[in-house]
Design an enzyme around this catalytic site. Structure first.
Site, short mmCIF file in Angstrom:
data_model
loop_
_atom_site.label_atom_id
_atom_site.label_comp_id
_atom_site.label_asym_id
_atom_site.label_seq_id
_atom_site.Cartn_x
_atom_site.Cartn_y
_atom_site.Cartn_z
N SER A 141 0.85 -1.19 0.00
CA SER A 141 0.00 0.00 0.00
C SER A 141 0.88 1.23 0.00
CB SER A 141 -0.91 0.02 1.23
OG SER A 141 -1.54 1.28 1.39
N TYR A 154 -1.86 -0.69 10.36
CA TYR A 154 -2.03 -0.92 8.91
C TYR A 154 -0.75 -0.56 8.16
CZ TYR A 154 -3.85 -0.79 4.18
OH TYR A 154 -4.03 -1.02 2.84
#
Length: 263
Positions: A141, A154
């Site tokens: 990501s 995350y």
């Protein structure tokens, strides 16, 4: 990247990037093994791909946060000699402050984003290297690099995916096996549902479509990019970032502390 009678495995295939990867890889001539929790969605996708492309499609219903269910997928990766590509796409997001958060929910996030990806990669690599060809695509990501107050876990998991992939690229440098890290920014998928962040609050110009994201990722793979940052205009910016990181390496482990810490 076209093939005859070769198979691509896509995790998290029932929606979003996983569905688009499945469609694109079938278009490129791959048979498919699709992995996700939602059997009904997998069956619908498989039926569509079979009728549209004529490719063989198997589905494996598995919750990759559960060790026993991961084992079923691992066994297929170890034993199916037709497998040429693994797309480690399955993942989830929680973007909330850690204070007052549910530790168990974050444990599930780590299990999916880190543990499952690692185990499946380890399972597939011996076969790929023995057969002398193959590809592993790991979906990281942009938040591996863009670290925010709500992204402690995350961003941590996606940073792991990036550095895991980069280390594996070094390990396999003399191997015919290709490993790619893909760093999407915000993409219009179900990942945001229950994440703690409302995708609709983002400006439209920040959010990429699923189709554009997967097409860009595959273009990066075709171009031989080890790290594909989907919306970064100049790859030279990433190369400069990596060059600066490498410049630190000679001084990261020395016999004595840096001068500023002495006396």
């Amino acid at each position: 990247m076209t093939t005859q009678n070769k198979t691509a495995v896509v995790t998290g295939a029932s929606a979003g990037l996983g569905t688009a990867y499945a469609q694109r890889l079938a278009d490129r001539g791959y048979d498919l093994i699709l992995v996700a929790r939602n059997t009904a969605r997998l069956e619908t996708l498989a039926s569509d791909i079979r009728s549209r492309t004529g490719r063989a499609v198997d589905i494996v219903t598995a919750d990759l946060t559960d060790a026993a269910q991961i084992s079923v997928v691992e066994e297929r990766l170890r034993t199916d000699e037709s497998i040429e590509i693994l797309v480690n796409n399955a993942g989830a997001a929680l973007l909330t402050p850690l204070t007052g958060s549910d530790a168990a929910a974050y444990e599930v996030l780590v299990n999916l984003n880190v543990t499952a990806l690692t185990r499946l990669t380890i399972a597939v690599l011996p076969g790929l290297t023995a057969r002398g060809h193959g590809t592993v695509v790991n979906i990281s990501s942009a938040m591996a690099l863009n670290i925010l107050p709500v992204s402690a876990v995350y961003s941590g998991t996606k940073s792991y995916v990036l550095t895991f992939t980069q280390a594996l690229q070094q390990e396999l440098a003399e191997s015919p096996v290709t490993v790619q890290a893909v760093l999407p920014g915000a993409v219009r998928t179900e990942l945001w549902d229950g994440s703690g962040v409302d995708l609709e609050a983002f400006p439209d110009e920040w959010v990429m479509s699923v189709d554009d994201a997967v097409d860009a990722a595959l273009a990066g793979l075709d171009a031989g990019e080890p790290v594909t940052i989907l919306s970064l205009p100049e790859i030279s910016d990433w190369e400069s970032f990596e060059k600066a990181r490498q410049a630190l390496v000679p001084n990261l482990s020395q016999k004595v502390p840096a001068a500023r810490y002495r006396g």
